[in-house]
Design an enzyme around this catalytic site. Structure first.
Site, PDB file in Angstrom:
ATOM      1  N   ASN A  13       0.875  -1.187   0.000  1.00 24.57           N
ATOM      2  CA  ASN A  13       0.000   0.000   0.000  1.00 24.57           C
ATOM      3  C   ASN A  13       0.905   1.228   0.000  1.00 24.57           C
ATOM      4  O   ASN A  13       1.471   1.579   1.029  1.00 24.57           O
ATOM      5  CB  ASN A  13      -0.901  -0.013   1.246  1.00 24.57           C
ATOM      6  CG  ASN A  13      -1.721   1.264   1.349  1.00 24.57           C
ATOM      7  OD1 ASN A  13      -1.901   1.983   0.366  1.00 24.57           O
ATOM      8  ND2 ASN A  13      -2.222   1.551   2.539  1.00 24.57           N
ATOM      9  N   LYS A  15       0.093   4.280  -0.319  1.00 25.46           N
ATOM     10  CA  LYS A  15      -0.557   5.498   0.211  1.00 25.46           C
ATOM     11  C   LYS A  15      -0.308   6.655  -0.761  1.00 25.46           C
ATOM     12  O   LYS A  15      -0.318   6.441  -1.966  1.00 25.46           O
ATOM     13  CB  LYS A  15      -0.050   5.805   1.626  1.00 25.46           C
ATOM     14  CG  LYS A  15      -0.045   4.580   2.540  1.00 25.46           C
ATOM     15  CD  LYS A  15       0.145   4.919   3.978  1.00 25.46           C
ATOM     16  CE  LYS A  15       0.321   3.641   4.775  1.00 25.46           C
ATOM     17  NZ  LYS A  15       0.075   3.798   6.187  1.00 25.46           N
ATOM     18  N   HIS A 100      -9.616   1.559   4.732  1.00 25.77           N
ATOM     19  CA  HIS A 100      -8.333   1.685   5.438  1.00 25.77           C
ATOM     20  C   HIS A 100      -8.527   2.636   6.619  1.00 25.77           C
ATOM     21  O   HIS A 100      -9.294   3.591   6.530  1.00 25.77           O
ATOM     22  CB  HIS A 100      -7.269   2.218   4.471  1.00 25.77           C
ATOM     23  CG  HIS A 100      -5.889   2.150   5.028  1.00 25.77           C
ATOM     24  ND1 HIS A 100      -5.411   3.079   5.918  1.00 25.77           N
ATOM     25  CD2 HIS A 100      -4.886   1.250   4.848  1.00 25.77           C
ATOM     26  CE1 HIS A 100      -4.169   2.750   6.258  1.00 25.77           C
ATOM     27  NE2 HIS A 100      -3.831   1.651   5.630  1.00 25.77           N
ATOM     28  N   GLU A 102      -6.827   4.975   7.668  1.00 22.51           N
ATOM     29  CA  GLU A 102      -6.577   6.399   7.352  1.00 22.51           C
ATOM     30  C   GLU A 102      -7.804   7.009   6.681  1.00 22.51           C
ATOM     31  O   GLU A 102      -8.100   8.189   6.868  1.00 22.51           O
ATOM     32  CB  GLU A 102      -5.313   6.526   6.480  1.00 22.51           C
ATOM     33  CG  GLU A 102      -4.063   6.293   7.327  1.00 22.51           C
ATOM     34  CD  GLU A 102      -2.869   5.742   6.578  1.00 22.51           C
ATOM     35  OE1 GLU A 102      -2.847   5.782   5.336  1.00 22.51           O
ATOM     36  OE2 GLU A 102      -1.939   5.251   7.256  1.00 22.51           O
ATOM     37  N   GLU A 172      -6.030  -4.710  10.593  1.00 16.93           N
ATOM     38  CA  GLU A 172      -5.027  -3.667  10.744  1.00 16.93           C
ATOM     39  C   GLU A 172      -5.300  -2.891  12.036  1.00 16.93           C
ATOM     40  O   GLU A 172      -6.059  -1.908  12.026  1.00 16.93           O
ATOM     41  CB  GLU A 172      -5.087  -2.708   9.548  1.00 16.93           C
ATOM     42  CG  GLU A 172      -4.724  -3.342   8.232  1.00 16.93           C
ATOM     43  CD  GLU A 172      -3.968  -2.366   7.354  1.00 16.93           C
ATOM     44  OE1 GLU A 172      -2.856  -2.698   6.925  1.00 16.93           O
ATOM     45  OE2 GLU A 172      -4.466  -1.255   7.124  1.00 16.93           O
ATOM     46  N   GLY A 178       1.984   2.315  10.859  1.00 22.93           N
ATOM     47  CA  GLY A 178       2.955   3.397  10.737  1.00 22.93           C
ATOM     48  C   GLY A 178       3.615   3.788  12.040  1.00 22.93           C
ATOM     49  O   GLY A 178       4.250   4.840  12.143  1.00 22.93           O
ATOM     50  N   SER A 218       2.952  -2.054  10.492  1.00 22.49           N
ATOM     51  CA  SER A 218       4.402  -2.041  10.733  1.00 22.49           C
ATOM     52  C   SER A 218       5.085  -3.372  10.410  1.00 22.49           C
ATOM     53  O   SER A 218       5.995  -3.805  11.133  1.00 22.49           O
ATOM     54  CB  SER A 218       4.710  -1.599  12.172  1.00 22.49           C
ATOM     55  OG  SER A 218       4.254  -0.269  12.378  1.00 22.49           O
ATOM     56  N   GLY A 239       2.554  -0.996   4.408  1.00 24.54           N
ATOM     57  CA  GLY A 239       2.662   0.406   4.033  1.00 24.54           C
ATOM     58  C   GLY A 239       4.118   0.794   3.846  1.00 24.54           C
ATOM     59  O   GLY A 239       4.722   0.563   2.794  1.00 24.54           O
TER      60      GLY A 239
HETATM   61  C1  PEP Z   1      -0.962   0.252   5.884  1.00 23.64           C
HETATM   62  O1  PEP Z   1      -0.800   1.252   5.229  1.00 23.64           O
HETATM   63  O2  PEP Z   1      -1.969  -0.433   5.709  1.00 23.64           O
HETATM   64  C2  PEP Z   1       0.070  -0.139   6.856  1.00 23.64           C
HETATM   65  C3  PEP Z   1      -0.093  -1.265   7.521  1.00 23.64           C
HETATM   66  O3  PEP Z   1       1.125   0.700   7.012  1.00 23.64           O
HETATM   67  P1  PEP Z   1       2.522   0.359   7.764  1.00 23.64           P
HETATM   68  O4  PEP Z   1       3.008  -0.960   7.192  1.00 23.64           O
HETATM   69  O5  PEP Z   1       3.433   1.489   7.404  1.00 23.64           O
HETATM   70  O6  PEP Z   1       2.230   0.260   9.207  1.00 23.64           O
END
Ligand code: PEP
Length: 258
Positions: A13, A15, A100, A102, A172, A178, A218, A239
């Site tokens: 992803n 973003k 998501h 976000e 998630e 993040g 993460s 991400g």
């Molecule tokens: C995401 O964007 O869905 C995500 C899990 O981000 P990250 O891996 O940076 O935590």
């Protein structure tokens, strides 16, 4: 269906990162690294809208599916700034991320909107990658299962087992996205097992057993293997660590060997 009969999936992803040229360079590097293999894990790259066409072109002949990161539930209309499922499909996408955290937390997306988007994705022939997850406070207050069941039930409300078969779920936890605070394998497995039970309750054991549930939050090359070893973790939604082709190739290799 045992885990090894579900298709292990790794989703990048990006973003709001990468232009079309950067998407092309990433996919060229991924091709050069040879990590994506027929028979290996299924690989999806979710690019920003303006980079989708370049990503689709660059992924041609490679086993990489391209996804949008969002869609509107209507097929067309006066919705400035939005794109429809049909538009994503016409651009060559096969998947789309829906709900998501976000989108939920920064842009006010509700469970009702998520539900309409899941339906719209299916109507457009896309595979929705539906995200659910609790906040840090909800976990601290022991509300994780309540929240996960509510988000799951609202997202898939009124759908059939056949619809579910065309969807992917991503657990998630908001506190892990993040932040560097990856869920422990035990926490991830507990949530995945619970979500599979939610799927069983509504859609039956067979549909739930075949349902792909990804973990996101993460993921890094150092923590992925232990997560993938969990019986109900069927891959990852990544991400930050998906922005670099070499790092993402390492994650794909871990998926191939699990
Ligand atoms: C995401 O964007 O869905 C995500 C899990 O981000 P990250 O891996 O940076 O935590």
């Amino acid at each position: 269906m045992a885990k090894n009969q579900r298709h292990l999936t790794m989703v990048a992803n990006w973003k709001m990162h990468k232009t079309g040229a950067e998407a092309t360079a990433f996919l060229a590097r991924l091709r050069e690294l040879g990590a994506v293999k027929a028979g290996g894990c299924f690989v999806v790259v979710a690019a920003p809208f303006p980079a989708l066409t370049a990503a689709v072109e660059a992924a041609r002949g490679m086993d990489v599916a391209i996804a949008g990161q969002n869609l509107h539930w209507e097929s067309e209309g006066a919705f400035t700034g939005e794109v429809s499922g049909a538009m994503l499909a016409a651009a060559g996408c096969t998947h789309v991320i829906v709900g998501h955290s976000e989108r939920r937390h920064l842009f006010g997306e509700t469970d009702e909107m998520v539900h309409k988007k899941v339906r719209a994705a299916l109507a457009a022939g896309l595979t929705p990658i539906v995200c659910v997850g609790e906040t840090e406070q909800q976990r601290a207050e022991n509300e994780t299962e309540l929240i996960l069941r509510y988000q799951f039930e609202r997202a898939f409300w009124g759908m059939s087992a056949e619809d579910l078969r065309r969807c992917v779920l991503a657990y998630e936890p908001v506190w892990a996205i993040g932040t560097g605070n990856t869920a422990t394998p035990a926490i991830a497995e507990g949530a995945h097992r619970f979500l599979r039970r939610c799927a069983t309750d509504i859609f039956g054991a067979e549909a739930a057993a075949g349902f792909t549930i990804l973990y996101g939050g993460s993921i890094k090359p150092g923590n992925l293997r232990a997560l993938l070893e969990q019986p109900d973790v069927d891959g990852g939604l990544v991400g930050g660590a998906s922005l670099d082709a070499d790092a993402f190739a390492t994650l794909v290799r871990a998926g191939n060997s699990n």
